[in-house]
Motif scaffolding. Structure first.
Motif, mmCIF file in Angstrom:
data_model
loop_
_atom_site.group_PDB
_atom_site.id
_atom_site.type_symbol
_atom_site.label_atom_id
_atom_site.label_comp_id
_atom_site.label_asym_id
_atom_site.label_seq_id
_atom_site.Cartn_x
_atom_site.Cartn_y
_atom_site.Cartn_z
ATOM 1 N N THR A 156 -23.368 -14.931 45.300
ATOM 2 C CA THR A 156 -23.639 -14.112 44.119
ATOM 3 C C THR A 156 -24.395 -14.919 43.070
ATOM 4 O OG1 THR A 156 -21.673 -12.760 44.524
ATOM 5 C CG2 THR A 156 -22.573 -12.733 42.294
ATOM 6 N N PRO A 181 -20.146 -10.131 48.163
ATOM 7 C CA PRO A 181 -20.867 -9.885 46.900
ATOM 8 C C PRO A 181 -20.899 -8.390 46.582
ATOM 9 C CG PRO A 181 -22.062 -11.469 48.247
ATOM 10 C CD PRO A 181 -20.961 -10.912 49.111
ATOM 11 N N ALA A 205 -17.146 -10.630 42.242
ATOM 12 C CA ALA A 205 -17.597 -10.058 43.507
ATOM 13 C C ALA A 205 -16.619 -8.952 43.891
ATOM 14 C CB ALA A 205 -17.679 -11.138 44.582
#
Length: 417
Positions: A365, A288, A156
């Motif tokens: 994510t 994310p 991320a």
């Protein structure tokens, strides 16, 4: 998590698994000694000491339970694992008994005849029933199990909260905003990288490819070329100078961020401990990695590592026991606390998410949808021969244009698969 479902990959899987050599229940030597020394190779992480402490504790418990048994652990660089493991497969006398390996390596290592089939032992292991289905698939080839999942990893966007506040910036909501934000940081702070990127950082680059609709099996498509261009455009004096960044890998970019030399970096849940130990402690957050459309999430690589027993071991029973201890719920809990590694057991990962807020963006994510590399023995050759880093570096250096570099890489990948 979702994996890409495309006919070409299914054909690749079938071809790879059909050609995988058979493995016996025992070691290739036929021996199963109950005393002696077990050798273990694990990966060297950025900020490895916390991992070593957890492993040392697990090993100590194992040695206490087995009289006359010693364990030696060596930490090897991820970047040179292909050469080390290949040499071990070719020379059983000097090979370790267990190895940590990336989930992209499974099919190749099985095809090479290097990993032991532990299907029966894994099936009889009580804790295995709580293994995440995707993690289970990462150790499975042609219905047989060749190791135990160690941790799951996704990446991320790490960013400096102090810099963002000082420069009145908001976390980017699209890849276009990401690039613009990186350049704003670099312009305001010329001594910093806006976004630390690396020409050898394959799994940091792939979300750009996938977010644009590209595919590893069609690198020369228009969508793939758009993703490659989006990533390679980040190399330059206005963000991350090619002279310094073209050769950087994932660990290099995380190290730069942790040291306070970058405003942003693409890092994994497994990078958390290193960042926490760095100069930016208390001055960063994670979201994310955004996709093309504002508010979307770029597909991350569904990464992670496994622990496997080598087929050549002369201590099969002991090696399998140590594999289960290293990959156990107890050890994974401790590795999460020490390193931020996301557990592969669904119940343990749930506990971690409730206990630690930093897990949230990585779980988001995962839930947004992930991608994977072709499940093929050929992927190990592609990875070890640096097909993708070479492509990125050719573009970054100006040696080739995106179309030419992508075309050459596509041909190499097609040949290997």
């Amino acid at each position: 998590m979702k994996l890409p479902v495309r006919l070409v990959l299914l054909l690749t899987v079938l071809a790879a698994t059909a050609c995988a050599p058979g493995t016996s229940g025992g070691s290739s030597s036929g021996a199963d000694e109950k005393t002696g020394t077990l050798r273990v190779w694990l990966f060297q992480e950025v900020g490895n000491e916390p991992k070593e402490k957890v492993v040392d504790a697990a090993v100590a418990g194992f040695e206490k339970a087995h009289d006359g048994v010693d364990v030696t652990v060596e930490y090897i660089p991820v970047e040179t694992r292909a050469q080390r493991v290949k040499a071990a497969f070719n020379d059983p006398a000097s090979a370790p008994d267990l190895i940590e390996y990336g989930n992209t390596d499974t099919a190749g290592y099985v095809a090479d005849g290097g990993l032991a089939d532990v299907t029966a032992e894994f099936g009889a292991w009580d804790e295995a029933r709580d293994t995440d289905p995707t993690a289970r698939r990462s150790v499975t080839v042609d219905g047989k199990v060749y190791g135990a999942p160690f941790f799951v990893g996704v990446r991320a966007l790490y960013y400096r909260t102090d810099l963002f506040e000082e420069l009145d910036l908001e976390p980017p909501r699209s890849l276009a905003e990401l690039a613009a934000t990186a350049r704003k940081i670099r312009a305001a702070e010329p001594g910093l990288y806006g976004l630390a990127v690396g020409g050898a950082y394959t799994y940091g680059a792939l979300p750009f490819l996938w977010a644009h609709g590209g595919e590893l099996t069609h690198l020369d498509s228009a969508a793939s070329r758009a993703g490659i261009e989006a990533y390679t455009d980040l190399f330059g004096d206005d963000n991350c100078p090619a002279a310094k960044c073209a050769g950087m890998g994932g660990n290099d970019t995380v190290t730069a961020f942790a040291a306070g030399k970058a405003g942003m970096a693409i890092g994994g849940d497994f990078s958390h401990a290193a960042v926490e130990a760095g100069a930016v402690q208390g001055k960063y957050a994670v979201v994310p990695l955004p996709g093309v459309e504002p508010g979307s999430v770029a597909p991350a690589f569904a990464g992670g590592n496994n622990i496997g027993v080598l087929r050549s071991t002369s201590h099969r029973t002991l090696a399998v026991d140590l594999m289960k201890r290293l990959a156990s719920k107890a050890t994974q809990r401790e590795l999460f606390d020490a390193m931020g590694f996301l557990p592969t057991f669904t119940d343990v990962r749930g506990e971690a998410a409730r206990a630690e807020p930093f897990v949230k963006p990585f779980v988001e994510t995962l839930e947004a949808g992930t991608e994977f590399v072709p499940v093929s023995a050929g992927w190990a050759r592609i990875d070890s021969s640096a097909v993708l880093p070479t492509m990125f570096q050719e573009v970054v250096s100006g040696k080739k244009g995106v179309a030419a570099a992508a075309g050459d890489a596509a041909a190499k990948i097609g040949s290997a698969l």
